[in-house]
Design a protein around this motif. Structure first.
Motif, short mmCIF file in Angstrom:
data_model
loop_
_atom_site.label_atom_id
_atom_site.label_comp_id
_atom_site.label_asym_id
_atom_site.label_seq_id
_atom_site.Cartn_x
_atom_site.Cartn_y
_atom_site.Cartn_z
N PHE A 289 53.88 6.57 -34.08
CA PHE A 289 53.29 6.12 -32.82
C PHE A 289 52.17 7.07 -32.37
CE2 PHE A 289 57.52 4.32 -32.90
CZ PHE A 289 57.29 2.99 -32.50
N LEU A 290 51.05 6.46 -32.03
CA LEU A 290 49.96 7.19 -31.39
C LEU A 290 50.05 6.87 -29.90
CD1 LEU A 290 47.38 8.89 -31.39
CD2 LEU A 290 46.08 6.80 -31.93
N VAL A 291 50.47 7.85 -29.11
CA VAL A 291 50.66 7.66 -27.67
C VAL A 291 49.37 8.07 -26.96
CG1 VAL A 291 52.07 8.25 -25.67
CG2 VAL A 291 53.12 8.13 -27.94
N ARG A 292 48.67 7.09 -26.45
CA ARG A 292 47.36 7.33 -25.81
C ARG A 292 47.54 7.30 -24.30
NH1 ARG A 292 41.74 6.83 -26.74
NH2 ARG A 292 40.59 6.01 -24.95
N ASN A 293 47.38 8.46 -23.67
CA ASN A 293 47.52 8.58 -22.23
C ASN A 293 46.35 7.94 -21.48
OD1 ASN A 293 49.95 9.95 -21.46
ND2 ASN A 293 49.15 11.79 -22.45
N HIS A 294 46.62 7.54 -20.24
CA HIS A 294 45.52 7.12 -19.37
C HIS A 294 44.68 8.36 -19.08
CE1 HIS A 294 43.24 5.65 -15.95
NE2 HIS A 294 43.69 4.43 -16.20
N PRO A 295 43.36 8.26 -19.19
CA PRO A 295 42.51 9.46 -19.02
C PRO A 295 42.58 10.07 -17.63
CG PRO A 295 41.18 7.46 -19.16
CD PRO A 295 42.56 7.08 -19.54
N HIS A 296 42.83 9.25 -16.60
CA HIS A 296 42.81 9.76 -15.23
C HIS A 296 44.17 10.25 -14.74
CE1 HIS A 296 39.05 7.08 -14.50
NE2 HIS A 296 38.75 8.22 -15.08
N HIS A 297 45.23 9.72 -15.29
CA HIS A 297 46.56 10.17 -14.86
C HIS A 297 47.53 10.13 -16.04
CE1 HIS A 297 47.43 5.81 -14.44
NE2 HIS A 297 46.26 5.76 -13.84
N PRO A 298 47.48 11.14 -16.90
CA PRO A 298 48.34 11.18 -18.08
C PRO A 298 49.82 11.08 -17.72
CG PRO A 298 46.70 12.94 -18.13
CD PRO A 298 46.64 12.35 -16.76
N ALA A 299 50.59 10.47 -18.61
CA ALA A 299 52.03 10.33 -18.39
C ALA A 299 52.72 11.70 -18.44
CB ALA A 299 52.62 9.41 -19.45
N ASP A 300 53.75 11.84 -17.64
CA ASP A 300 54.58 13.05 -17.69
C ASP A 300 55.63 12.84 -18.78
OD1 ASP A 300 56.15 15.24 -17.37
OD2 ASP A 300 56.81 14.77 -15.32
N LEU A 301 55.39 13.44 -19.93
CA LEU A 301 56.31 13.29 -21.06
C LEU A 301 57.07 14.58 -21.33
CD1 LEU A 301 53.95 11.32 -23.52
CD2 LEU A 301 55.60 10.40 -21.87
N SER A 302 57.19 15.42 -20.31
CA SER A 302 57.83 16.73 -20.49
C SER A 302 59.30 16.60 -20.88
CB SER A 302 57.70 17.56 -19.21
OG SER A 302 58.28 16.88 -18.10
N ARG A 303 59.94 15.50 -20.53
CA ARG A 303 61.36 15.34 -20.87
C ARG A 303 61.56 14.54 -22.17
NH1 ARG A 303 63.80 13.16 -15.27
NH2 ARG A 303 61.65 12.39 -15.04
N PHE A 304 60.48 14.13 -22.76
CA PHE A 304 60.58 13.38 -24.01
C PHE A 304 60.77 14.33 -25.19
CE2 PHE A 304 57.91 11.54 -27.60
CZ PHE A 304 58.96 10.79 -28.12
N GLN A 305 61.79 14.07 -25.99
CA GLN A 305 62.10 14.93 -27.14
C GLN A 305 61.36 14.41 -28.38
OE1 GLN A 305 66.38 14.81 -27.35
NE2 GLN A 305 66.60 15.30 -25.17
N GLY A 306 60.06 14.61 -28.39
CA GLY A 306 59.24 14.06 -29.45
C GLY A 306 59.36 14.82 -30.76
N ASP A 307 58.75 14.23 -31.80
CA ASP A 307 58.69 14.87 -33.11
C ASP A 307 57.40 14.44 -33.79
OD1 ASP A 307 59.14 12.29 -34.19
OD2 ASP A 307 61.31 12.61 -34.24
N SER A 308 57.27 14.72 -35.08
CA SER A 308 56.03 14.46 -35.80
C SER A 308 55.68 12.98 -35.90
CB SER A 308 56.10 15.06 -37.21
OG SER A 308 57.17 14.47 -37.94
N ARG A 309 56.63 12.11 -35.60
CA ARG A 309 56.35 10.68 -35.63
C ARG A 309 55.63 10.19 -34.38
NH1 ARG A 309 62.48 9.02 -36.80
NH2 ARG A 309 62.63 10.53 -35.08
N PHE A 310 55.42 11.09 -33.42
CA PHE A 310 54.74 10.75 -32.16
C PHE A 310 53.55 11.69 -31.97
CE2 PHE A 310 58.89 8.97 -31.72
CZ PHE A 310 58.72 7.83 -30.97
N ILE A 311 52.37 11.09 -31.91
CA ILE A 311 51.13 11.85 -31.72
C ILE A 311 50.60 11.49 -30.34
CG2 ILE A 311 48.79 12.24 -32.57
CD1 ILE A 311 49.98 10.87 -35.25
N THR A 312 50.50 12.48 -29.47
CA THR A 312 50.09 12.23 -28.09
C THR A 312 48.68 12.78 -27.85
OG1 THR A 312 52.39 12.41 -27.37
CG2 THR A 312 50.69 12.57 -25.68
#
Length: 460
Positions: A289-312
């Protein structure tokens, strides 16, 4: 020498106008001078990237004047009763859940219902707004340059409204443009109607006529100039693009745009659902997954336990002293989005315009309409965004799947991975209704319309 003022008070104007054939074609004209009107903090940036011998940049901040004139801005929403505006009122009520809040809610709703159906009320509002609002915000530049034409790139923007009103007062013609596809249904009644208006799609033309009383013969449909080069395909090979973003070339790519911190606090839960589905085999293990944030208000993903399968990633250029709301986009930013969509097997999003980008490359698309593991009331749920007028119109075309649960979401992802041709007819309808023409000439059409107007004015 003729002079055109061009406004750029919204960060997306660089992407949609200055990085396209619109500015290129206008600046090539002999005997034509362009004055870009921008915020003071953007003056140096705009001069560096877009200035030239016949392109000058002037900075002017009008925040204090706009704040003093907020009464007329707020009143504009009493004259529009779209789904978006109704939901905004309901959201305010949820935050002021008391007798006074209820009274205000019902009074505003009743007033909006009556006034939005009275053309005379709209006419009276525009007359009073014109009479009591300032008409000298840009007087220094009008005296200095004596413009032949104003090209307002954001006719619902408050700064542009001040300029249009002043130009009307000074009898300088205005060609206006609707900046974004949601503006006709989310910004209140159009306060000043320019002589000519440019829109991206037939559906926007109908909305201006129906909701704002604009004369259809004065509305020109041009298409989206930011997509002009997209029909040529990607700018990088798949190998180079995957290397650039750090993706695994042996896996398929899915593009996901979360709502962002201003609109939702459960974006991290949606990412976690995807991760757990990969872990337990609910989704195939050959996707990332390529997770593309909104440029003006990026998502708060601090609690997301991501790994190499997620590119933010968070797009946009952030210069010194700029806030997230004032970022800009250079051509390479548009190219990156272009490559991201092209090399994705599908596009998923919450409350963004990414559905239009996906339609350019005929990508399966999923609109996420639930709040992770939480069960929120409608007025606090992302469900309300997906019922906004512009997104609802997109869904009606039949090329966008709306998912309302984890199970529905994972099933739709698997369905599209197995058969990307699903909902093809609906995606074709989306292109016709929302993108107009994908022929690479929208920017030329806009520039030629402006030049043609000047030529006709000279003849007459």
């Amino acid at each position: 020498m003729k002079t055109i003022f061009i406004t750029a008070y919204n960060p997306f104007i660089a992407r949609n106008i200055f990085n396209t054939a619109v500015l290129k074609r206008l600046r090539e004209q002999v005997g034509l001078r362009l004055i870009l009107l921008v915020g003071t903090d953007k003056k140096e940036f705009m001069e560096r990237h877009y200035g030239g011998k016949n392109v000058l940049v002037e900075g002017r901040d009008l925040d204090s004047l706009i704040n003093r004139n907020k009464f007329w801005y707020r009143l504009a929403f009493l004259l529009q009763n779209t789904r978006y505006v109704k939901d905004q009122r309901a959201e305010r009520l949820s935050k002021n859940n008391n007798p006074r809040g209820y009274l205000n809610y019902w009074l505003v709703n009743l007033s909006a219902f009556v006034l939005s159906n009275l053309p005379l009320a709209v006419k009276l509002y525009r007359m009073l707004d014109y009479h009591f609002s300032p008409k000298d915000a840009f007087s220094e530049f009008f005296e200095k340059y004596s413009p032949s034409l104003i090209f307002s790139t954001d006719i619902f923007g408050e700064t542009d409204i001040l300029l249009i009103r002043e130009a009307e007062y000074l009898r300088v013609p205005v060609i206006g443009m609707v900046r974004s596809w949601d503006n006709p249904t989310t910004k209140g009644i159009l306060r000043v109607i320019p002589k000519k208006i440019i829109v991206h799609s037939p559906i926007m033309k109908r909305e201006l006529a129906k909701l704002h009383g604009c004369d259809e013969k004065n509305i020109f449909v041009a298409g989206y100039p930011q997509f002009d080069d997209w029909f040529k395909g990607p700018t990088l090979s798949r190998e180079d693009f995957f290397k650039k973003i750090g993706a695994d070339p042996a896996k398929r790519l899915v593009l996901f745009a979360p709502a962002g911190s201003v609109l939702s606090d459960t974006d991290w839960q949606l990412c976690q659902i995807l991760k757990e589905a990969l872990d337990d085999g609910s989704l195939p293990n050959d996707i990332q997954f390529l997770v593309r944030n909104h440029p003006h208000h990026p998502a708060d993903l601090s609690r997301f336990q991501g790994d190499s399968r997620f590119i933010t990633e968070t797009p946009g250029i952030r210069d010194k002293g700029w806030s997230d709301k004032t970022i800009e986009f250079r051509p390479d930013e548009n190219d990156h989005l272009r490559n991201s969509v092209y090399y994705s097997d599908m596009v998923m999003y919450v409350a963004t315009t990414l559905g239009l980008d996906a339609a350019v490359f005929n990508k399966p698309q999923i609109m996420v309409s639930f709040d992770g593991w939480e069960k929120k009331p409608y007025v606090r749920s992302v469900r309300r965004y997906n019922r906004e007028d512009c997104l609802a119109n997109l869904v009606r075309c039949g090329g966008t799947r709306v998912v309302r649960s984890k199970e529905d979401w994972l099933k739709s992802i698997n369905d599209y991975l197995e058969d990307p041709a699903l909902d093809q007819e609906g995606r074709s309808r989306t292109v016709r209704n929302h993108l107009y023409k994908l022929d690479g000439k929208a920017g030329e059409r806009i520039a030629d319309f402006i030049l043609g107007f000047l030529h006709e004015r000279d003849k007459n």
